[in-house]
Design an enzyme around this catalytic site. Structure first.
Site, short mmCIF file in Angstrom:
data_model
loop_
_atom_site.label_atom_id
_atom_site.label_comp_id
_atom_site.label_asym_id
_atom_site.label_seq_id
_atom_site.Cartn_x
_atom_site.Cartn_y
_atom_site.Cartn_z
N LYS A 5 1.05 4.16 -2.82
CA LYS A 5 0.68 5.54 -2.52
C LYS A 5 1.86 6.50 -2.79
CE LYS A 5 -3.67 5.46 -1.47
NZ LYS A 5 -4.64 6.26 -2.23
N TYR A 55 0.84 -1.20 0.00
CA TYR A 55 0.00 0.00 0.00
C TYR A 55 0.88 1.25 0.00
CZ TYR A 55 -3.55 3.34 1.66
OH TYR A 55 -4.41 4.42 1.79
N1 LIG Z 1 -10.01 6.68 5.04
C1 LIG Z 1 -8.76 6.98 5.35
O1 LIG Z 1 -8.33 6.98 6.51
C2 LIG Z 1 -7.80 7.38 4.25
C3 LIG Z 1 -6.60 7.98 4.61
C4 LIG Z 1 -5.69 8.34 3.62
C5 LIG Z 1 -5.98 8.09 2.29
N2 LIG Z 1 -7.17 7.50 1.96
C6 LIG Z 1 -7.41 7.23 0.55
O2 LIG Z 1 -8.64 7.83 0.15
C7 LIG Z 1 -9.25 7.03 -0.86
C8 LIG Z 1 -10.69 6.81 -0.52
O3 LIG Z 1 -10.79 6.23 0.74
P1 LIG Z 1 -12.17 6.14 1.54
O4 LIG Z 1 -11.77 5.94 2.93
O5 LIG Z 1 -13.07 7.26 1.17
O6 LIG Z 1 -12.75 4.78 0.95
P2 LIG Z 1 -14.23 4.16 1.01
O7 LIG Z 1 -14.04 2.71 1.00
O8 LIG Z 1 -15.02 4.76 2.10
O9 LIG Z 1 -14.89 4.63 -0.39
C9 LIG Z 1 -14.26 4.29 -1.58
C10 LIG Z 1 -15.25 4.25 -2.76
O10 LIG Z 1 -14.51 3.68 -3.87
C11 LIG Z 1 -15.38 2.81 -4.58
N3 LIG Z 1 -14.58 1.86 -5.35
C12 LIG Z 1 -13.91 0.77 -4.88
N4 LIG Z 1 -13.29 0.15 -5.90
C13 LIG Z 1 -13.54 0.89 -7.02
C14 LIG Z 1 -13.14 0.75 -8.38
N5 LIG Z 1 -12.36 -0.24 -8.79
N6 LIG Z 1 -13.57 1.68 -9.27
C15 LIG Z 1 -14.36 2.71 -8.86
N7 LIG Z 1 -14.76 2.89 -7.59
C16 LIG Z 1 -14.35 1.97 -6.68
C17 LIG Z 1 -16.21 2.16 -3.49
O11 LIG Z 1 -17.41 1.63 -4.03
C18 LIG Z 1 -16.46 3.33 -2.54
O12 LIG Z 1 -17.65 4.05 -2.86
C19 LIG Z 1 -8.39 5.76 -0.96
O13 LIG Z 1 -7.52 5.87 -2.06
C20 LIG Z 1 -7.60 5.74 0.31
O14 LIG Z 1 -6.36 5.10 0.12
C21 LIG Z 1 -8.09 7.15 2.91
#
Ligand SMILES: NC(=O)c1ccc[n+]([C@@H]2O[C@H](COP(=O)([O-])OP(=O)(O)OC[C@H]3O[C@@H](n4cnc5c(N)ncnc54)[C@H](O)[C@@H]3O)[C@@H](O)[C@H]2O)c1
Length: 283
Positions: A183, A179
């Site tokens: 990233k 991961y």
């Molecule tokens: N939540 C955290 O703590 C956090 C922290 C840092 C970075 N991020 C990054 O932010 C991004 C979003 O995270 P989140 O927490 O909102 O996730 P989440 O799981 O809450 O939402 C992600 C969305 O992506 C959709 N999805 C999954 N696979 C897909 C695909 N192949 N094509 C299109 N859509 C797809 C899902 O249906 C969902 O609606 C990620 O890249 C994650 O690495 C999250």
């Protein structure tokens, strides 16, 4: 609370818009005054509901929302998303690439099958998005916003692209080699795209946001898999909490807006100081 950020029109394309950061970001564009928002996600029912919900918050008199199913890790699907958006709306001004990146953070940390799977999804998804969106943006005329205070009109250029990194794009963390590598690669993609001649000639801005923990379904499943994640949020983060989704969404809308017209090629941490080199100690 209503967002203070304002956009005077423009079309936003947000992936991962059925939930978490993506949904909140797409709603924030509607609330800020975008003329159209495309909600894209692999979860079609989820984006249909989110697009419908956005009508409650939209401020632009001619607001239109559209839900499109996309698999961000599939080249054909991403090309088709961008083609459908251009057909329906004629342009893309603010493009945001979000989806649930695979983390698979359990040992063994360097399992090669896991590494390939994570790379194929997380890295390829960002490349496919940048490639398709940048080509579409390059074909459109720049969007110009009315001037403010003593200054004349401000051009947004031909568009803004924001990629979702993470604090794992900036620092190392135990147990997440795949991961963390993917990233870090998102920053590499952003930097390379930002100096690409197509971006420079067309005035397309490309940036990355790097949140620490954000309160979303993704972080809730991480906590279920590993209770130490909750312990880290409660004890190791400077503000002793995760960010809320709107704190991240507001930042993304700002970066996409004409207010950020000179911000290009940056990876901006949104982490309340989590990645500062020394721990933030109680005073
Ligand atoms: N939540 C955290 O703590 C956090 C922290 C840092 C970075 N991020 C990054 O932010 C991004 C979003 O995270 P989140 O927490 O909102 O996730 P989440 O799981 O809450 O939402 C992600 C969305 O992506 C959709 N999805 C999954 N696979 C897909 C695909 N192949 N094509 C299109 N859509 C797809 C899902 O249906 C969902 O609606 C990620 O890249 C994650 O690495 C999250």
């Amino acid at each position: 609370m209503a967002s203070k950020l304002t956009l005077d029109g423009g079309i936003a394309l947000v992936t991962g818009a059925a939930g978490g950061i993506g949904k909140e970001t797409a709603l924030a564009f509607a609330e800020a005054g975008a003329k159209g928002v495309i909600f894209a996600d692999i979860n079609h029912e989820g984006v249909q509901a989110a697009a419908e919900e956005s009508r409650k918050y939209a401020r632009h008199a001619e607001y239109r929302a559209l839900a499109i199913k996309v698999d961000i890790s599939n080249a054909e699907s991403v090309q088709s998303l961008v083609a459908s958006t251009m057909k329906e709306f004629g342009r893309i001004d603010y493009a945001v690439n979000i989806w649930r990146a695979i983390s698979l953070s359990r040992p063994p940390t360097l399992d090669l099958d896991v590494f390939s799977k994570v790379s194929d999804t997380n890295i390829l998804g960002a490349v496919l998005f940048v490639r398709a969106v940048m080509a579409a943006m390059a074909s459109q005329e720049p969007l110009v916003f009315p001037g403010t205070r003593r200054h004349g009109p401000r051009s947004l250029g031909r568009g803004s692209i924001v990629l979702l990194g993470s604090t794992n794009s900036l620092i190392g963390a135990p147990g997440v080699i795949s991961y963390g590598t993917s990233k870090h690669a998102v920053i590499g993609i952003m930097k390379s795209a930002a100096v690409d001649s197509l971006a420079l000639q067309s005035a397309i801005r490309v940036n990355t946001v790097c949140p620490a923990f954000v309160d979303t379904p993704m972080i809730q499943s991480a906590i279920e898999m590993n209770p130490m994640v909750k312990h880290a949020i409660d004890n190791m983060t400077p503000f002793k909490r995760a960010a809320t989704v709107d704190e991240v969404a507001d930042y993304i809308v700002f970066l996409s807006s004409p207010s950020a017209s000179f911000i290009h090629g940056t990876a901006l941490a949104i982490d309340a100081g989590f990645t500062l080199p020394a721990p933030v100690l109680p005073q």
